[in-house]
Write a protein that holds these residues in place. Structure first.
Motif, short mmCIF file in Angstrom:
data_model
loop_
_atom_site.label_atom_id
_atom_site.label_comp_id
_atom_site.label_asym_id
_atom_site.label_seq_id
_atom_site.Cartn_x
_atom_site.Cartn_y
_atom_site.Cartn_z
N PRO A 1 9.95 6.54 2.33
CA PRO A 1 9.39 7.08 1.31
C PRO A 1 9.23 8.42 0.98
O PRO A 1 8.95 8.51 0.12
CB PRO A 1 8.21 6.89 1.86
CG PRO A 1 8.54 7.47 3.10
CD PRO A 1 9.48 6.63 3.46
N SER A 2 9.20 9.77 1.34
CA SER A 2 8.84 10.81 0.84
C SER A 2 9.71 11.51 -0.04
O SER A 2 10.69 12.08 0.52
CB SER A 2 8.46 11.40 2.09
OG SER A 2 7.22 12.14 1.92
N PRO B 1 6.74 0.37 -2.72
CA PRO B 1 6.22 -0.60 -1.41
C PRO B 1 6.94 -1.64 -1.12
O PRO B 1 7.77 -2.19 -2.02
CB PRO B 1 4.91 -0.78 -1.72
CG PRO B 1 4.44 0.09 -2.81
CD PRO B 1 5.58 0.55 -3.74
N ARG B 2 7.22 -2.18 0.11
CA ARG B 2 8.04 -3.17 0.69
C ARG B 2 7.38 -3.99 1.56
O ARG B 2 6.51 -3.46 2.37
CB ARG B 2 9.48 -2.82 0.73
CG ARG B 2 9.41 -2.00 2.17
CD ARG B 2 8.77 -0.67 2.14
NE ARG B 2 8.66 0.02 3.36
CZ ARG B 2 7.67 -0.35 4.30
NH1 ARG B 2 6.74 -1.15 4.17
NH2 ARG B 2 7.74 0.36 5.57
N PRO B 3 7.73 -5.14 1.80
CA PRO B 3 7.16 -6.01 2.88
C PRO B 3 7.74 -5.42 4.49
O PRO B 3 8.66 -4.87 4.29
CB PRO B 3 7.72 -7.52 2.78
CG PRO B 3 8.84 -7.23 1.77
CD PRO B 3 8.59 -6.09 1.06
N GLU B 4 6.94 -5.74 5.36
CA GLU B 4 7.40 -5.44 6.64
C GLU B 4 6.91 -6.36 7.64
O GLU B 4 6.01 -6.93 7.42
CB GLU B 4 6.77 -3.71 6.90
CG GLU B 4 5.20 -3.74 7.16
CD GLU B 4 4.66 -2.28 7.27
OE1 GLU B 4 3.50 -2.27 7.67
OE2 GLU B 4 5.49 -1.52 6.96
N ARG C 1 0.87 -1.17 0.15
CA ARG C 1 -0.01 0.03 0.03
C ARG C 1 0.90 1.24 0.10
O ARG C 1 1.95 1.36 0.52
CB ARG C 1 -0.89 0.04 1.16
CG ARG C 1 -0.29 0.00 2.46
CD ARG C 1 -1.07 0.20 3.89
NE ARG C 1 -1.56 1.34 3.87
CZ ARG C 1 -2.75 1.87 5.06
NH1 ARG C 1 -3.09 0.62 5.79
NH2 ARG C 1 -2.97 2.93 5.20
N VAL C 2 0.37 2.33 -0.64
CA VAL C 2 1.02 3.69 -0.16
C VAL C 2 0.09 4.78 -0.07
O VAL C 2 -1.17 4.80 -0.59
CB VAL C 2 1.50 4.32 -1.68
CG1 VAL C 2 2.16 5.45 -1.82
CG2 VAL C 2 2.52 3.09 -2.25
N ASP D 1 -3.68 3.91 -1.74
CA ASP D 1 -3.45 3.04 -2.84
C ASP D 1 -3.43 1.54 -2.43
O ASP D 1 -2.14 1.47 -2.15
CB ASP D 1 -2.40 3.41 -3.74
CG ASP D 1 -2.27 2.60 -4.96
OD1 ASP D 1 -3.28 1.79 -5.42
OD2 ASP D 1 -1.19 2.72 -5.78
N PHE D 2 -4.53 1.04 -2.39
CA PHE D 2 -4.39 -0.37 -1.71
C PHE D 2 -4.04 -1.41 -2.85
O PHE D 2 -3.68 -2.53 -2.56
CB PHE D 2 -5.52 -0.86 -1.16
CG PHE D 2 -5.92 -0.17 0.09
CD1 PHE D 2 -5.32 -0.42 1.36
CD2 PHE D 2 -6.91 0.89 0.31
CE1 PHE D 2 -5.53 -0.06 2.57
CE2 PHE D 2 -7.31 1.30 1.45
CZ PHE D 2 -6.72 1.05 2.57
N GLY D 3 -3.84 -1.17 -4.10
CA GLY D 3 -3.68 -1.75 -5.14
C GLY D 3 -2.17 -1.80 -5.42
O GLY D 3 -1.80 -2.54 -6.40
#
Length: 269
Positions: A252-253, A122-125, A47-48, A88-90
């Motif tokens: 991210p930013s 996006p990346r896993p966490e 997600r973002v 953005d869940f996609g």
């Protein structure tokens, strides 16, 4: 005769003001709002989160959010909102997305794309991960980011392991991996990018609760962990891992730069 003229004058005035009101009711607004500013993104796991400054125009009805795989590429509409944020869940982990936002008013006029240059990867966490002191529990002392799993401390996939050396706690990496203490942070999201220098020459760092550590893995990926708890036997941490090789974005930013105006007719809806 005087009475008739007065009545006729009143009738003319009524007709005039009525016509004015009719014309006002059909007034068309062709002026679009200004492009939104202050676009920011927050990387997540699949997600973002996107946010921006609210527009000041009183007739703004909402915002359209777009993405592209390249900065100068075609931007595709992914959603609309009346708020100044959108999720953005996609988004897919390991994919780079450029985002832009437009504002539209109640007459359907849409602004140009926002000028801020922003992207997210996006990346896993993971959260509350535990590994143990390698001297006492060698089979559960290491962590592999690529496999998202606890491994033996000297496993070929081990990226970092925990050591309690005479009451001092360490996070340790192997010779082909680097680690750096980024200091105290409020949460795992506070460190946006991997550093360009400053890696520990000794391949270990003292582990402290609340500190975030960036790891440059042997296969050129970046990860970070934030320690949440330590006991003599184990360490607990949150983590993120960037899937894109060599990509330093961990949170991210990105802001800055100027986007050229893009013809909205070329946007995908």
């Amino acid at each position: 005769m005087k009475t008739k003229l007065t009545f006729l004058a009143i009738l003319i005035l009524i007709t005039f003001f009525t016509a004015c009101n009719v014309n006002d009711s059909y007034y068309e607004d062709y002026t679009p709002p200004a492009p939104p500013t202050g676009i920011q993104v927050l990387n997540g796991d699949g997600r973002v989160d996107i946010s921006w400054n609210p527009n000041r125009e009183s007739d703004v009805a909402g915002y359209n959010v777009y993405y592209s795989y390249t900065f100068e590429g075609r931007y595709t509409l992914i959603g609309s909102t009346s708020n100044n944020y959108f999720i953005d869940f996609g988004a897919s982990n390991g994919e780079k997305y450029y985002y832009a936002v437009t504002a539209y008013d109640y007459n359907g006029n849409e602004s140009d794309l926002s000028y801020d240059v922003v992207y997210a990867v996006p990346r896993p966490e993971g959260f509350n991960q535990t590994i143990f002191d390698y001297r006492r529990f060698p089979n559960n002392a290491g962590y592999s980011f690529a496999n998202y799993s606890v491994v033996r401390y000297d496993d070929q996939n081990s990226d970092v392991f925990f050591e309690n050396y005479q009451g001092t706690y360490y996070l340790v990496v192997w010779d082909d991996t680097d680690i750096q203490d980024m200091g105290y942070t409020n949460d795992i999201y506070d460190i946006p990018f991997a550093p360009a220098s400053g890696w520990s020459p000794s391949k270990d760092v003292i582990a402290k609760v609340g500190h975030t550590y960036v790891i440059w893995t042997w296969n050129n990926h970046f990860a970070k962990i934030r320690v949440t708890n330590i006991t003599p036997d184990r360490i607990v941490f949150d983590w993120t891992y960037q899937l894109v090789e060599g990509e330093p974005m961990l949170k991210p930013s990105v802001k800055g730069g100027i986007r050229q105006q893009i013809n909205k007719a070329s946007l995908e809806r």
